[in-house]
Scaffold this motif. Sequence first.
Motif, PDB file in Angstrom:
ATOM      1  N   ALA A 166      36.990  45.686  48.563  1.00 32.84           N
ATOM      2  CA  ALA A 166      38.265  45.570  49.275  1.00 32.84           C
ATOM      3  C   ALA A 166      38.848  44.159  49.189  1.00 32.84           C
ATOM      4  N   LYS A 183      41.863  45.024  57.153  1.00 36.44           N
ATOM      5  CA  LYS A 183      41.020  46.125  56.674  1.00 36.44           C
ATOM      6  C   LYS A 183      40.455  46.876  57.878  1.00 36.44           C
ATOM      7  N   SER A 196      36.945  51.316  52.940  1.00 32.45           N
ATOM      8  CA  SER A 196      37.846  50.534  53.789  1.00 32.45           C
ATOM      9  C   SER A 196      39.251  51.108  53.664  1.00 32.45           C
ATOM     10  N   LEU A 198      43.211  50.377  53.946  1.00 31.02           N
ATOM     11  CA  LEU A 198      44.251  49.349  53.942  1.00 31.02           C
ATOM     12  C   LEU A 198      45.587  50.068  54.113  1.00 31.02           C
TER      13      LEU A 198
END
Length: 377
Positions: A166, A183, A196, A198
């Motif tokens: 990430a 995140k 993760s 986003l």
Amino acid sequence: GIGDKPTRSKSPQQPQLEYAKVPVHLSSKGWEAFSTEILIICGLVVYAINFFAGKSTNSRLAYAWYEAARELLEANFAVVGDDGTGKEVQHGVLVKDSESIYSLWCTGRLGCKGMLVQIKLKKRHDLISVMSGILKPKMDRIVITVEMTDEDMDSFVFAVVPRKNASKLQKDLQDLSFFCPDKRSGEKYGLSNSYSILSEFPEIADTMLPPQVIKTIHNFSEIFESLHFSDQYVEPRDPNEEKDDKNVVEVSKKVLMFTLTPQKKSMSTMRIMTSLEPLMKMILFYIDRVRRCKLGKEAKQKAQIRRAKLQETYLKQSHAQRQEAAQQRREEKVKAEKEKLLTEDDPDKVRKLQEKEYKKQLRKKNPKMKQMVVRGF
């Protein structure tokens, strides 16, 4: 006279015989003498066998995926497999870009300009790559990019990426770094902790991760790698590529990108390639999902402000780059004039060049001032 014994005449000295050495191919150590040549020939044979075997394996993997996905793609796109080389539209062409990369172009669907499927396989045909893969394993990848039309995708950025990658992706991709600085763990949305999230807006994450999508990602957790939706996507530049023109304006695109890694411990790669239909259906589902997704009034205003700020940043960067290029050109011109002065033999020309340079320096130190006349009333 008659009856006398014949006398031997003294013959010249007999030449000494020279014994030639036994030819190498007849000696007991003949094959050992060709050890270097034998090793080279064996290496070439192994390389050739690996090349044709690896080439064949990659071809079979690519066409196995295509044959498994062909019916689904033809049901959703008017054109599947046009290579763009002919005047007329072609169908069913899986383009071979190299021995390890295949691509398929699909178009003719509402909401998107087209979909590009890139099958990026390991370089099985390259023996050196195969050997380096033992130390640093590489994976096969399928990258699917859907380019949306401007009116069918609202202004937002959203991504589901591996947690370990990430930070790197945020650094490399400007849309993620600018619009998605935070995140969130995938566990908050029902995904594995290895992902993760986003998202530019929290409501987008809720809309883009319905239960059926979460279930599909769970079922293919070893194969699904990432998805990335963006209205401001710009291709990352290769760091090894020289920038010939710094003033080139990078045009952003509205895209939906998906990355799959067809690799699973309990299944062969060939079998995986033929079992990716649920993931392909998920991608087609997202095309319609993004078309229907509309931001609220407040979120739309925030999106417009952020994009205006990004545009302002681009303009400042391009202005700084133009100034830098102009300064470099000025320095190169001064350097060329100095070199010309050093190589000049005529004293009169040297004196004129020096006077010219001196006047130029004076103009820089004493810029012209505008004269203002104040008249009384």
